[in-house]
Design a protein around this motif. Structure first.
Motif, mmCIF file in Angstrom:
data_model
loop_
_atom_site.group_PDB
_atom_site.id
_atom_site.type_symbol
_atom_site.label_atom_id
_atom_site.label_comp_id
_atom_site.label_asym_id
_atom_site.label_seq_id
_atom_site.Cartn_x
_atom_site.Cartn_y
_atom_site.Cartn_z
ATOM 1 N N THR A 424 4.990 -16.730 -15.389
ATOM 2 C CA THR A 424 4.417 -15.677 -14.549
ATOM 3 C C THR A 424 3.171 -16.168 -13.823
ATOM 4 N N ARG A 425 2.460 -17.114 -14.426
ATOM 5 C CA ARG A 425 1.290 -17.643 -13.719
ATOM 6 C C ARG A 425 1.736 -18.427 -12.476
ATOM 7 N N ARG A 432 0.339 -14.859 -4.508
ATOM 8 C CA ARG A 432 -0.916 -14.999 -3.769
ATOM 9 C C ARG A 432 -0.636 -15.431 -2.329
ATOM 10 N N GLU A 433 0.213 -16.417 -2.189
ATOM 11 C CA GLU A 433 0.535 -16.909 -0.853
ATOM 12 C C GLU A 433 1.313 -15.857 -0.059
ATOM 13 N N LEU A 434 2.169 -15.132 -0.752
ATOM 14 C CA LEU A 434 2.932 -14.061 -0.095
ATOM 15 C C LEU A 434 1.982 -13.009 0.470
ATOM 16 N N ASN A 438 1.396 -11.969 4.547
ATOM 17 C CA ASN A 438 1.760 -10.633 5.018
ATOM 18 C C ASN A 438 0.546 -9.709 5.093
ATOM 19 N N ALA A 439 -0.621 -10.329 5.158
ATOM 20 C CA ALA A 439 -1.848 -9.521 5.155
ATOM 21 C C ALA A 439 -1.897 -8.596 6.370
ATOM 22 N N ASP A 440 -1.491 -9.086 7.511
ATOM 23 C CA ASP A 440 -1.549 -8.249 8.710
ATOM 24 C C ASP A 440 -0.472 -7.172 8.698
ATOM 25 N N ALA A 441 0.682 -7.524 8.178
ATOM 26 C CA ALA A 441 1.771 -6.548 8.158
ATOM 27 C C ALA A 441 1.487 -5.408 7.182
ATOM 28 N N ALA A 459 -3.712 -14.844 -10.062
ATOM 29 C CA ALA A 459 -3.978 -15.588 -8.822
ATOM 30 C C ALA A 459 -4.039 -14.642 -7.626
ATOM 31 N N LEU A 460 -3.381 -13.511 -7.749
ATOM 32 C CA LEU A 460 -3.471 -12.510 -6.678
ATOM 33 C C LEU A 460 -4.913 -12.187 -6.343
#
Lengths: 826, 826
Positions: A424-425, A432-434, A438-441, A459-460
């Motif tokens: 899970t880590r 985190r990368e996802l 998708n930060a703008d969306a 990590a999120l």
């Protein structure tokens, strides 16, 4: 990060409310509505009520163009009148708001069996006919509309998937408000008007979902307007919230953090003014909160006190007042069908006709049965109609996730088992990368009951935080006004938020302890049913899947004990429609990446992914993992020595069972080197079902190729062993299938002792193999006895030392090239 | 019947509280405690805290008679410190109350992982050693006490069945308060002190269970004192209720109907005065409410506003303040083990020793490790000790139910199927008599979510009513201050109340819709686990079983639609420990009487009884019904023509499947009279499992005798068909077993159309038989085609008429001697 300062407003700030002497906030008596608008509202209500009664009763003669006769009446009188007039009233009033403010509103119909109202209102506004052209907006269409309601082959009595404008079914009660909040997240222009029945308000899930206002961000999210509809009764009982003093009710709702505006009325003509005033006040207040949060100069934000309505009106309002000398209107007797003997009792028939004509259908509909322009004066147009809002058909709004390559986060290995990783880590780094991509969306959320960090997805927090509008103190971590993670110790609220988010077209993940995901069993039922029916409706667009990361699973709950051990959610899920449910048991970190990446691209499914969070060997490199997960089940050649002709198949599904199975293979190689063992790993559990039963199922030929037609199969399984039999009972070789899994034997123990207690351990798997290959002879008998001794030693070690034997903990797959090292077992 | 008048008290009336200027009720500053008592309280707390820390950390050197060394430390540090000091504090203060007032108190430890506190306190008071003599109340016993905690073969980290004085496990959160209310019902001398963690308070089940105060009768029932323990954090997050302004929290709790008394303190020395004052005020208030209700002159009773406590204290209080430069005490970092590196980090080891010595063990325990008389000054004696109260070992208090003869309520029949009856209505008449017979014992309750009347148990209201303390209005029916029925639209609360009632030794029944009983899946898990562990503890006495009447079942939810159709609770239940779970599917009213009568005499079980409420043929007279239910499975000779050598076995389980199976037999007799058909009916579903798996299971020999070793078996089943395979996969004849059941195909339909949609109907069962007896030849092929035509006609009829074909509705078993008549299908 916001400040925790906050203040209690004890009265709404809307212009039309005032504080009365006894502490009640009451709508002002000043006039909000001009006479034409008041007439339009009342006309809408009459029309919707007429159409609702017609659905419940009429097979024919929809416009009452001839006297009502027995042959016009349905043989089975089904449906629920009691809640309907209140819903119709609110729908009309919200139409006024939408028209005057050009506001997008999503209507959540919480009350059970509120279907007639939603169908009536969407037919009136035209969306029903847009979607179902065979149900025209005319007399013939009205006849068809009436006939289909609760009629064989027709539509159900709730606001179901078939109902335009709905993302919520009122079958099982409790989720209206969490669905509403989920829909409002990341939809900053949307107001979700959520009608909550006073029956539903007694449920636990609803009772705690009021607190979702502590998460809603007034900048990035929309608004929810809860409308608690107190009609006073359930099926045969009064409701609790209708039978406490109003001051106590107000205290409760203020305690939940709202500004309640109470409208109480029994005169149908008199309700429009105060209700309109209350709605104006509420929408003004929402606009003010938004403006303040979005345009205000303040750098320190405070949690807003959102407005809400309490609408206290009679149950079965405008229906028959007295039937057979019983008072019906305003009592529990109006819950279902107020007049139940219409086909046998001429008085009831006459009373029904009087009731229907009281709405004056000739004034509402033209000669062809079309609603007159006056009747439709209130209705918005286009997608502003609540039945046509794209928010309620979320697939229209879906933006695909931009996913990072899984290879970016893969664990590199030189040989199977050469490296350990916390699955899970590793997934957390992918997530985190996802989130970044998708930060703008703003279309991805993670929910969970206070376990995101504990489940090692921390990590999120490198790139986002936990959304939180309540007070903040010094030692808090990762709390932010806007964040992709929402945590509340209510699996019900987590699930409801996520469902509302998905059904409005966005993506998400629910991370949870395995044992306690059973809390939402019944919610999963309802979501699975919704998805099944939706998938059969052409006009409903696909929505992203509901993804569970089920971790802190049964085999690592040795320390938390018996109460934390339950793998039965999988059993529960596989009873649901095959088109909807998927179960994945990735055996290592790379397989978890591959599986979850797949789930996040899937639509209309419920995906349960079970994966541990502890240090665990990585068996497959990324490309092998992707190939294996794509197949869903496969022979692991590197672990097998069967040369295509095994003496025994050792199958496994789940991370801990896979480890034990491989350790058993190691023992077999050492002690019985001539035995030809095939190792099969199952990632996609539904592969075990026949392809005639499940779309992911293996054909019988493929199943036989992997599991053989006649060789013994010892299967080490993550869950209850019977689940494997339930899936595979039709297979050729089922009689030779022997499954080990969890059997409710728990007590306080260690990880390895726990697998021993359930006979899933490496030693016992070797014994199982020996017992099923009788040709092995006397040497095998000695090995079997040795295995028993090893088990006894391993158990004794735990009792003496409080942890597992080093030789168990440090076991490595031969040839993995790695040093034996301590694994994390906390 | 009580009046609904009520008034809102905004401040508690206890003498020691006062209204401060900003609306807070605060404990008075006057001295309640004399110095000796204050010292005793603090000493108890220190001792309990010492013993709690010892459990988490120490393998040896329990009294710190030598310097703490690595070898004294457990290898795996498990357990939860954060909530523990608050529980120890409350336990000590309640001891004072018990001693001063001679009051029976049951302690419910809601916070998860609160086990160390409960174990420490019960060991101190001596009950632990009374029950487990191997854990003496001396130094050796203390060493054993410490070692066993969260240790292999030891005890879990919650207040589990192993814990003296507990009826509640803090594993899955949400049920503390409903358990408390259930325990208080019909125990008028008891106060249940219920500690609710602020994590648990976020759950839905807990959030609505506050409203259980609207049912509690101050005359006939005891009292619940909720103690909301705000320590501010969960695992990694703050809690919602700790992060709203205190005025908002107070508003919420007052809105729930309580008088909150708030104690907030961070100085360990200073907490005793205000806490003692608050508890005195609360117990005074309870006594005053009781006295007023029981001895007051008023004829009109009003709902009391019961007191409650809010205790706001630091998480991990008195533990390490700062560890590795992180603030731990008073933050989320103290949730589990504040010092986690003790075996590797000398600083941590030293800090642990300092922490332990801060409680001054030499002052608390004598040379032999026994608590000194001063340490025990507070402890009550005998059964007044909370660990020894018989209320927490309910079997000690159980009075068997006085049951009416089932024959008094049996439906007399001249021939199978000659008479129709509504099974649950017949049961209702039996229950009415049961209530009368046990009126004085006050030891039986029926709970349900507003469905007792709808489920046709209304005969109960001839002799009792629905207990209700909220307001009453004119058109309410059957609401009374004291009554045997409690209805709330919260399956969680119903379940929690009943569990609390049963675990304190009384009897009960939960009546519910089949689809929605899934709401309590996870609660059933926890209860089943509790019962399994309890049954393995000699000192825990048997308690009455948890009985479900599951009605309004899947096959009669055609009209309510897909969302109301789910028979999967049975699948869920059978995964639980075989010793605990039972599933019964009585085929008619007399069998329901027999089964339920049996369930009400059983102990330590979870009995699920599935029975419809509609008019349905009675197949067996009472003596045959009793014999059949006793066997649990049987060949129905009167319906069979196999002469001991069948061509096919037609098996059935459940009322609707039995009806369809018998109608299929009728068709087979008409169209294929030479076919030898054996009819088998299954009442006790667990008979299908091997006797090696379940105590009720049939031996393989008996199973083969009934189902044959090689003949085709067509099985018409109430639930999901896979459940039958999961139970019977090991049987000789499993390969010939063909099951029809529910398969998630629902839409809006009629009763018969619904069985057709799932291929469970009489016509399809005939087709199934024909398909499995290939020797039947060409005549059978014609019959098969005819059956298909009959189905198509039956379906077309429903689409045209909105109800089932009369020939279907009116079908009767041949020779039943009755006229075909309309059955109630609503």
């Amino acid at each position: 990060m916001q400040s925790g300062t906050d203040s209690i407003a004890t009265i709404p700030t809307g212009a039309v409310t005032s504080q009365s002497g006894d502490g009640h906030v009451e709508p002002a008596t000043g006039e909000v509505l001009d006479p034409a608008m008041r007439a339009s509202l009342h006309r809408w209500w009459r029309a919707a009520n007429y159409l609702s009664v017609g659905q419940i009763y009429l097979l024919d003669n929809p416009l009452l163009r001839e006297p009502l006769a027995v042959e016009h009446i349905k043989p089975r009188l089904l449906g629920h009148w009691g809640t309907t007039p209140g819903l119709n009233l609110l729908y009309g009033h919200l139409n006024r708001i939408i028209g005057e403010r050009d506001q997008d509103v999503l209507f959540i119909c919480g009350p059970g069996h509120g279907g007639p109202a939603m169908v009536a209102c969407t037919w009136l506004e035209g969306t029903y006919t847009d979607i179902y052209p065979s149900i025209g907006r005319d007399g013939a269409g009205m006849a068809a509309l009436f006939r289909q309601f609760s009629f064989p082959g027709g539509i159900p009595s709730h606001a179901a998937p078939e109902t335009p404008g709905s993302i919520h079914e009122g079958g099982e009660l409790g989720y209206a408000l969490s669905h509403a909040y989920g829909a409002a997240l990341d939809n900053p222009e949307l107001v979700v008007a959520c009608v909550i029945g006073d029956g539903e308000a007694e449920t636990g899930p609803l009772a705690t979902s009021w607190h979702a206002n502590k998460f809603l961000d007034p900048v990035g999210d929309g608004a929810v307007l809860p409308i608690l509809h107190l009609n006073g009764w359930k099926i045969a009982n009064p409701t609790l919230l209708a039978r406490i003093p109003e001051s106590e009710l107000r205290s409760l709702l203020e305690g939940y953090g709202y500004e309640p505006i109470i409208v109480a009325e029994t005169d149908p003509e008199a309700v429009h003014e105060p209700l309109a005033a209350a709605l104006d006040a509420a929408f003004d207040r929402i606009a003010a909160i938004w403006d303040d949060a979005r345009n205000g100069a303040a750098t320190i934000r405070t949690r807003p006190r959102w407005p809400m309505l309490v609408l206290r009106t009679p149950k079965g309002w405008t229906g028959p007042s007295v039937v057979d000398d019983h008072v019906v209107e305003g009592t529990w007797r109006s819950h279902q069908v107020p007049l139940s003997g219409v086909r046998d009792n001429p008085d009831h028939l006459a009373q029904l006709e009087t009731w229907l004509r009281s709405y004056d259908p000739d004034d509402l509909f033209d000669d062809d049965g079309r609603p007159t322009p006056e009747t439709l004066a209130l209705a918005p147009t286009g997608t502003k109609r609540m039945g046509a809002t794209p928010y309620a058909n979320g697939g229209l709004l879906t933006v695909e996730l931009d996913r990072p390559p899984v290879s970016d986060h893969a664990i590199a290995i030189d040989a199977p088992g050469a490296v350990d990783a916390e699955a899970t880590r590793v997934l957390g780094e992918y997530l985190r990368e996802l989130v970044v991509r998708n930060a703008d969306a703003r279309n991805f959320r993670v929910v969970g009951p206070d376990e995101t960090e504990s489940n090692r997805l921390g990590a999120l927090y490198d790139v986002t935080g936990k959304q939180w509008q309540a007070e903040v103190e010094e030692h808090d971590e990762h709390l932010v006004a806007q964040g992709r993670v929402i945590e509340m110790l209510s699996e019900h609220t987590c699930q409801g938020l996520l469902e509302g988010y998905l059904l409005t077209g966005r993506h998400g993940l629910f991370s949870c302890y395995e044992a306690f995901i059973h809390l939402v069993d019944s919610m999963v039922n309802q979501h699975a049913k919704w998805m099944k029916v939706s998938s059969e409706l052409d006009w409903r667009r696909s929505v992203p899947s509901l993804n569970y990361l089920i971790t802190s699973h049964v085999w690592r709950q040795d320390h938390n004990g018996f109460s934390h051990q339950d793998p039965g959610f999988l059993d529960h899920l596989v009873n649901k429609t095959a088109a909807v449910v998927r179960v994945y048991l990735p055996p290592d970190a790379n397989c978890l990446l591959s599986v979850m990446d797949h789930c996040l691209t899937s639509y209309d499914k419920i995906n349960a992914v079970v994966a541990g969070k502890q240090m665990h060997p990585v068996w497959l490199d990324m490309s092998d993992a992707e190939a294996h997960c794509e197949r869903g089940v496969g022979i692991w050649d590197w672990a097998s020595n069967d040369d295509g002709d095994p003496d025994v198949v050792l199958a496994c599904a789940g991370d801990v069972p896979t480890l034990e199975a491989l350790a058993a293979v190691d023992l077999l190689r050492t002690h019985l080197p001539d035995l030809r063992v095939r190792v099969v790993n199952v990632v996609d559990l539904m592969r075990l079902q026949p392809d005639t039963e499940h779309p992911n199922g293996l054909s019988d030929r493929d199943f036989d190729t992997v599991f053989t037609r006649d060789k013994p199969v010892v299967f080490a399984f993550h869950g209850y062993p019977w689940l494997i039999h339930r899936l595979a009972y039709r297979r050729t070789n089922h009689a030779n299938l022997h499954v080990r899994g969890y059997k409710e034997r728990g007590t306080t123990t260690t990880p390895f002792d726990m697998v021993m207690m359930n006979d899933l351990d490496r030693f016992h798997l070797v014994m199982d193999v020996i017992d099923r290959v009788p040709s092995l002879g006397s040497r095998a008998a000695l090995v079997r006895q040795h295995m028993g001794d090893r088990r006894a030693e391993a158990r004794a070690w735990t009792r003496a030392h409080g942890e597992d034997q080093p030789e168990v903990r440090h076991w490595r797959w031969p040839g993995s090239g790695s040093e034996g090292g301590e694994r994390d077992e906390s």
